[in-house]
Write a protein that holds these residues in place. Sequence first.
Motif, PDB file in Angstrom:
ATOM      1  N   ALA A 179       6.533  -3.337  16.583  1.00 16.50           N
ATOM      2  CA  ALA A 179       5.302  -4.078  16.866  1.00 16.50           C
ATOM      3  C   ALA A 179       4.329  -3.220  17.680  1.00 16.50           C
ATOM      4  O   ALA A 179       3.119  -3.235  17.436  1.00 16.50           O
ATOM      5  CB  ALA A 179       5.622  -5.369  17.615  1.00 16.50           C
ATOM      6  N   LEU A 180       4.866  -2.462  18.648  1.00 19.86           N
ATOM      7  CA  LEU A 180       4.009  -1.571  19.435  1.00 19.86           C
ATOM      8  C   LEU A 180       3.348  -0.544  18.523  1.00 19.86           C
ATOM      9  O   LEU A 180       2.150  -0.268  18.635  1.00 19.86           O
ATOM     10  CB  LEU A 180       4.835  -0.871  20.517  1.00 19.86           C
ATOM     11  CG  LEU A 180       4.072   0.121  21.403  1.00 19.86           C
ATOM     12  CD1 LEU A 180       3.012  -0.595  22.226  1.00 19.86           C
ATOM     13  CD2 LEU A 180       5.008   0.885  22.321  1.00 19.86           C
ATOM     14  N   SER A 181       4.137  -0.005  17.574  1.00 20.59           N
ATOM     15  CA  SER A 181       3.595   0.981  16.650  1.00 20.59           C
ATOM     16  C   SER A 181       2.514   0.373  15.760  1.00 20.59           C
ATOM     17  O   SER A 181       1.465   0.979  15.533  1.00 20.59           O
ATOM     18  CB  SER A 181       4.743   1.569  15.820  1.00 20.59           C
ATOM     19  OG  SER A 181       4.284   2.029  14.593  1.00 20.59           O
ATOM     20  N   VAL A 182       2.745  -0.845  15.271  1.00 25.04           N
ATOM     21  CA  VAL A 182       1.722  -1.522  14.453  1.00 25.04           C
ATOM     22  C   VAL A 182       0.445  -1.710  15.275  1.00 25.04           C
ATOM     23  O   VAL A 182      -0.664  -1.423  14.812  1.00 25.04           O
ATOM     24  CB  VAL A 182       2.235  -2.891  13.937  1.00 25.04           C
ATOM     25  CG1 VAL A 182       1.105  -3.688  13.315  1.00 25.04           C
ATOM     26  CG2 VAL A 182       3.353  -2.697  12.922  1.00 25.04           C
ATOM     27  N   GLY A 188      -2.377 -11.889   8.766  1.00 27.33           N
ATOM     28  CA  GLY A 188      -1.182 -11.057   8.628  1.00 27.33           C
ATOM     29  C   GLY A 188       0.116 -11.830   8.514  1.00 27.33           C
ATOM     30  O   GLY A 188       1.046 -11.382   7.855  1.00 27.33           O
ATOM     31  N   GLY A 189       0.207 -12.974   9.170  1.00 27.28           N
ATOM     32  CA  GLY A 189       1.399 -13.793   9.056  1.00 27.28           C
ATOM     33  C   GLY A 189       2.627 -13.245   9.765  1.00 27.28           C
ATOM     34  O   GLY A 189       3.737 -13.647   9.454  1.00 27.28           O
ATOM     35  N   SER A 190       2.466 -12.314  10.722  1.00 21.88           N
ATOM     36  CA  SER A 190       3.588 -11.861  11.549  1.00 21.88           C
ATOM     37  C   SER A 190       4.788 -11.329  10.771  1.00 21.88           C
ATOM     38  O   SER A 190       5.896 -11.852  10.865  1.00 21.88           O
ATOM     39  CB  SER A 190       4.053 -13.008  12.461  1.00 21.88           C
ATOM     40  OG  SER A 190       5.129 -12.591  13.267  1.00 21.88           O
ATOM     41  N   ILE A 191       4.564 -10.297   9.963  1.00 29.46           N
ATOM     42  CA  ILE A 191       5.681  -9.693   9.228  1.00 29.46           C
ATOM     43  C   ILE A 191       6.165  -8.457   9.976  1.00 29.46           C
ATOM     44  O   ILE A 191       5.382  -7.568  10.295  1.00 29.46           O
ATOM     45  CB  ILE A 191       5.276  -9.370   7.787  1.00 29.46           C
ATOM     46  CG1 ILE A 191       5.078 -10.692   7.051  1.00 29.46           C
ATOM     47  CG2 ILE A 191       6.345  -8.538   7.081  1.00 29.46           C
ATOM     48  CD1 ILE A 191       4.368 -10.584   5.760  1.00 29.46           C
ATOM     49  N   ASP A 192       7.482  -8.464  10.228  1.00 33.80           N
ATOM     50  CA  ASP A 192       8.113  -7.431  11.037  1.00 33.80           C
ATOM     51  C   ASP A 192       7.756  -6.036  10.530  1.00 33.80           C
ATOM     52  O   ASP A 192       7.875  -5.747   9.347  1.00 33.80           O
ATOM     53  CB  ASP A 192       9.629  -7.664  10.964  1.00 33.80           C
ATOM     54  CG  ASP A 192      10.380  -6.750  11.892  1.00 33.80           C
ATOM     55  OD1 ASP A 192       9.751  -6.199  12.804  1.00 33.80           O
ATOM     56  OD2 ASP A 192      11.587  -6.586  11.691  1.00 33.80           O
ATOM     57  N   ALA A 193       7.351  -5.152  11.440  1.00 31.29           N
ATOM     58  CA  ALA A 193       7.056  -3.739  11.155  1.00 31.29           C
ATOM     59  C   ALA A 193       5.886  -3.549  10.196  1.00 31.29           C
ATOM     60  O   ALA A 193       5.655  -2.459   9.699  1.00 31.29           O
ATOM     61  CB  ALA A 193       8.274  -3.002  10.610  1.00 31.29           C
ATOM     62  N   GLU A 194       5.152  -4.597   9.911  1.00 27.36           N
ATOM     63  CA  GLU A 194       3.996  -4.413   9.035  1.00 27.36           C
ATOM     64  C   GLU A 194       2.744  -5.084   9.589  1.00 27.36           C
ATOM     65  O   GLU A 194       1.716  -4.442   9.774  1.00 27.36           O
ATOM     66  CB  GLU A 194       4.308  -4.937   7.636  1.00 27.36           C
ATOM     67  CG  GLU A 194       3.235  -4.487   6.662  1.00 27.36           C
ATOM     68  CD  GLU A 194       3.658  -4.627   5.227  1.00 27.36           C
ATOM     69  OE1 GLU A 194       4.860  -4.838   4.993  1.00 27.36           O
ATOM     70  OE2 GLU A 194       2.784  -4.536   4.360  1.00 27.36           O
TER      71      GLU A 194
END
Lengths: 262, 223
Positions: free
Chosen positions: B6-9, B167-173
């Motif tokens: 999430a930090l990276s996104v 975005g809908g909160s998709i992990d790592a994306e």
Amino acid sequence: MRGLVTASCLWLVTLCLPASVQAQSAPPVVAAASDLQFALTEAAERFEQQSGHALRLNFGSSGNFRRQIAQGAPFELYLSADESYVLALHQEGHVQDEGVIYAIGRLAWLQSPGTAELDEDNPLAAVEQALAAHQAGERQRIALANPEHAPYGVAAKEVLEHAGLWEATADLHILGENVSQAAQYALSDDVSGGLVAYSLALAPALEARSEHLLIPESWHNPLRQRMVLTNQAGEVAEQFYQWLQQDTGRAILSDYGFVVPQ
Amino acid sequence: MMDWAALSVSLRLAVLTCLILLPLGIWAGRALAYARFKGRGFFEALVALPLVLPPTVLGFYLLMAFSRDAPLGAFWASVFGSGLNFTFTGILLASLVANLPFAIQPIQRAFENIPANLREAAWCSGLSPWQTLWRIELPLVWPGLLSAFALTFAHTLGEFGVVLMVGGSIDAETRTLAIAIYDRMQAFDEAAAALMSAVLLSVSFITIGVVYGLAGRRRRVHG
């Protein structure tokens, strides 16, 4: 200074590049009703230990996921708390088939320890107490998930209607966007408690800071929870779908208070 | 505990938003500062709109515009083969729109503050408009550029509603740090939420602090 600028530019480029690369090799995304918050997290961990495949879990309200899947969200497996959403998606052609019922959910009254006396013969005694206090001018609230799009909200509404308390308590309702948020509200200050998923009340993360009472299942329509593979499902999602229907998967669900169909 | 994906996104989103918006901000800010054209007020209002619109409203319109039934979404899908909703590209486009005022307004104010006779003197000395921009104007609007960068960067890190809707909160994306904090709260994992909040607070504060510090030094040198 110039070297610093070049270095930071390079860093920026590497930061931006992997976006598309990551997405391709990433584990499948699972959309799950929030009552599965703890049960499915545990199930996914066990599945990963056994199969070596990771999953990306996404929890929220079933109704929101139903809309997102219709709009093309990249979920591969959808575990709804309300089977009608799955059946509707099937009719619209967004999922592979009608899926299967994986669990039947139960509702519980959840409160901070000692908020009110818990009485098995009258599970809604705390609601009646809150209502009386409210009528006496005290600030009182009871939490539930939003019945507009969250299946546990619908069930909570049915329970209150069954007891003839829905309209009388209208001023007291505090609505969570999903049942997990409702549980959070239920345990916060100035809230007497809430009607939430039994599976959340049983979760270790909540055990120490809450107490609960199971609501009779005849007070609301059964929460028939159905899961289905979407049209984008790959091999790992399909394996997990099968795994959840076998012994280990079923045992985990039943540990969290779900009634698991034969 | 810490959701590194999430930090990276979040960082990727903030950096890309700045890289794309700042050149656009220089062009649009300068145009709004100098050009006298019909409908200028209309464009200024349009730029300021994301500042006052509730994120849910902005998110709703973007979600609709990005869907395959809408012209933009359909065009995108026909060119790139995938939709915009619930993708990183989708939240990047949304972030560009949501940050328009933060990128353009400080730059526009900075251009407006350059005395007119300074630019006229540059032209009289034989500098082309392009040379004037590079040698005279840009060095003078530098503090404005810095604050546009700081505001855009920090605002992107903190943006919640628009990104969640689109975005809908998709992990790592599409799950940014701000959304991961919300998700951890729903999982009753306050420790992780507290840690990630502290990270978000620190990164935002350091960004703004460094940039304002640089801008302040600049002001003293030239003041």
